[in-house]
Design an enzyme around this catalytic site. Sequence first.
Site, short mmCIF file in Angstrom:
data_model
loop_
_atom_site.label_atom_id
_atom_site.label_comp_id
_atom_site.label_asym_id
_atom_site.label_seq_id
_atom_site.Cartn_x
_atom_site.Cartn_y
_atom_site.Cartn_z
N CYS A 128 0.82 -1.23 0.00
CA CYS A 128 0.00 0.00 0.00
C CYS A 128 0.85 1.28 0.00
O CYS A 128 0.31 2.37 -0.19
CB CYS A 128 -0.95 0.00 1.19
SG CYS A 128 -2.11 -1.38 1.15
N HIS A 267 -3.35 6.97 2.29
CA HIS A 267 -3.85 5.65 1.95
C HIS A 267 -5.22 5.42 2.58
O HIS A 267 -5.40 5.62 3.79
CB HIS A 267 -2.85 4.61 2.46
CG HIS A 267 -3.28 3.22 2.24
ND1 HIS A 267 -3.73 2.77 1.02
CD2 HIS A 267 -3.36 2.16 3.08
CE1 HIS A 267 -4.06 1.50 1.12
NE2 HIS A 267 -3.85 1.11 2.36
N ASN A 297 -10.19 0.02 0.00
CA ASN A 297 -8.72 0.08 0.01
C ASN A 297 -8.20 -0.51 -1.29
O ASN A 297 -8.27 -1.72 -1.51
CB ASN A 297 -8.23 -0.73 1.22
CG ASN A 297 -6.72 -0.80 1.33
OD1 ASN A 297 -6.00 -0.46 0.39
ND2 ASN A 297 -6.24 -1.27 2.47
O1 UT7 Z 1 -3.86 -1.44 3.64
C1 UT7 Z 1 -2.80 -1.88 4.45
C2 UT7 Z 1 -2.98 -1.40 5.83
N1 UT7 Z 1 -4.16 -1.99 6.41
C3 UT7 Z 1 -4.79 -1.36 7.37
O2 UT7 Z 1 -4.43 -0.27 7.71
C4 UT7 Z 1 -5.92 -2.08 8.04
C5 UT7 Z 1 -5.87 -1.81 9.53
N2 UT7 Z 1 -6.86 -2.57 10.31
C6 UT7 Z 1 -8.18 -2.26 10.25
O3 UT7 Z 1 -8.61 -1.39 9.52
C7 UT7 Z 1 -9.08 -2.98 11.21
O4 UT7 Z 1 -8.32 -3.71 12.14
C8 UT7 Z 1 -10.08 -3.95 10.50
C9 UT7 Z 1 -11.09 -3.15 9.71
C10 UT7 Z 1 -9.30 -4.88 9.58
C11 UT7 Z 1 -10.83 -4.77 11.54
O5 UT7 Z 1 -11.51 -3.90 12.44
P1 UT7 Z 1 -11.35 -4.11 14.01
O6 UT7 Z 1 -12.19 -3.08 14.64
O7 UT7 Z 1 -9.89 -4.12 14.32
O8 UT7 Z 1 -12.02 -5.51 14.19
P2 UT7 Z 1 -11.39 -6.83 14.85
O9 UT7 Z 1 -10.46 -7.49 13.88
O10 UT7 Z 1 -10.91 -6.57 16.22
O11 UT7 Z 1 -12.69 -7.69 14.98
C12 UT7 Z 1 -13.73 -7.31 15.89
C13 UT7 Z 1 -14.86 -8.31 15.69
C14 UT7 Z 1 -14.38 -9.76 15.68
O12 UT7 Z 1 -15.39 -10.53 16.31
P3 UT7 Z 1 -15.23 -11.02 17.85
O13 UT7 Z 1 -13.96 -11.81 17.88
O14 UT7 Z 1 -15.18 -9.75 18.63
O15 UT7 Z 1 -16.46 -11.82 18.05
C15 UT7 Z 1 -14.33 -10.10 14.24
O16 UT7 Z 1 -14.49 -11.48 13.98
O17 UT7 Z 1 -15.47 -8.08 14.42
C16 UT7 Z 1 -15.50 -9.31 13.69
N3 UT7 Z 1 -15.39 -9.01 12.28
C17 UT7 Z 1 -16.46 -8.80 11.52
N4 UT7 Z 1 -17.78 -8.79 11.79
C18 UT7 Z 1 -18.63 -8.52 10.78
C19 UT7 Z 1 -14.28 -8.90 11.52
N5 UT7 Z 1 -14.60 -8.59 10.26
C20 UT7 Z 1 -15.97 -8.55 10.22
C21 UT7 Z 1 -16.90 -8.28 9.21
N6 UT7 Z 1 -18.21 -8.28 9.53
N7 UT7 Z 1 -16.53 -7.99 7.93
#
Ligand code: UT7
EC number: 2.3.1.180
Length: 353
Positions: A128, A267, A297
């Site tokens: 990215c 980004h 993204n």
């Molecule tokens: O481009 C390169 C650089 N990349 C980035 O900068 C990405 C950086 N990271 C992020 O933007 C975020 O970490 C994400 C958008 C990828 C994830 O968001 P988050 O708030 O960090 O969610 P999480 O991974 O902590 O997940 C929270 C909950 C989990 O469920 P439990 O374990 O709390 O029950 C996930 O399984 O949300 C769940 N989850 C979803 N639920 C519904 C993860 N993805 C989804 C989804 N729909 N698409």
Amino acid sequence: MSHPNRVGRGDDRAHPSHRAAVVDGLGAWLPERVVDNHELASVLDTSDEWIRSRTGIGTRHLVAAGESTSDLAVEAGRRALKSAGTARVDAVVLATSTPDRSCPATAPEVASRLGLGGVAAFDVAAVCTGFVYALRVATGLVATGCDSVLVIGADTFSTILDPADRTTRAIFGDGAGAVTVRAGSPGEPGALLGFDLGSDGELADLIAVDAGGSRQRSSGVPAAERDHYFAMDGKPVFRHAVLRMSESTRAVRAAVGWDAADRLVAHQANARILAAVGEQLDLADEQVVRNLDRVGNTVAASIPVALADAVVDGALRPGHRTLLCGFGGGLTWGSAALVWPDLTVEAPPRRLP
Ligand code: UT7
């Protein structure tokens, strides 16, 4: 197109330090198919509400079967050349982590399809951050004798996502964006005034595709199907993104001697990351360019597609002191500073889902 401030090759060799790379063309291209959050929720355990509130993304454009990174790169490149009013450049630098094939690089084919003849053409892989790295490389090419360079960021991450991974499928879209840079002087609008680039390979595992590279191939162990998919550990990546993007943009702002910036074009990974970095830079909400709602993204395409959208929407105007910032796999990060020039830019395709 004639450039009054263009420095000829002979002058460059005599005074290389006086040549600046000046952005003088911009274009972007998105594939036709638009997928909204509701469509994703019909095949995955997710919802429009989750995706919007956690990422800020509403729709993304995805390639059709058989469509590849070069197809998008050629369209974006064509638009950037048109925006610059030129049909010739001395080199093509393509930032991508989803090349058409693992070998050879995709840039030579893109250059040929753009009718650019036998110019130097190569890929840059910094995920990215690729577009900012490629801009830095182009600046070096201009400083050492190229009169103009086409810099393209293009990726088709939908082709490497795990169909069952609701997190990555919610985030990524496909696209391409491009700028032309030409030799000019540092005082001109569009001159790339400074860069800050960095990496941390100790965190390489946070964003990776394990299969298909020499490590997996030389092991003699066939890769599992899942190893061919892109995997990301989102939470630590989020934390590092905010930290590195804030540090890097502040470093480049200080390096070019600005007390403040007018626009941040960063980004487009997550609206919450953009808000946090904007806050660190003391920018108001409207000074932080956002188009991720519409495109998600798009990896190396993210910054130039956001630039094109912002110019077309009037969010980015000539004279704005503009910071560009990328962050991604590697880990890698990078920022650049320029005063936005007066460019004619065609709107990237906008289609309703
Ligand atoms: O481009 C390169 C650089 N990349 C980035 O900068 C990405 C950086 N990271 C992020 O933007 C975020 O970490 C994400 C958008 C990828 C994830 O968001 P988050 O708030 O960090 O969610 P999480 O991974 O902590 O997940 C929270 C909950 C989990 O469920 P439990 O374990 O709390 O029950 C996930 O399984 O949300 C769940 N989850 C979803 N639920 C519904 C993860 N993805 C989804 C989804 N729909 N698409």
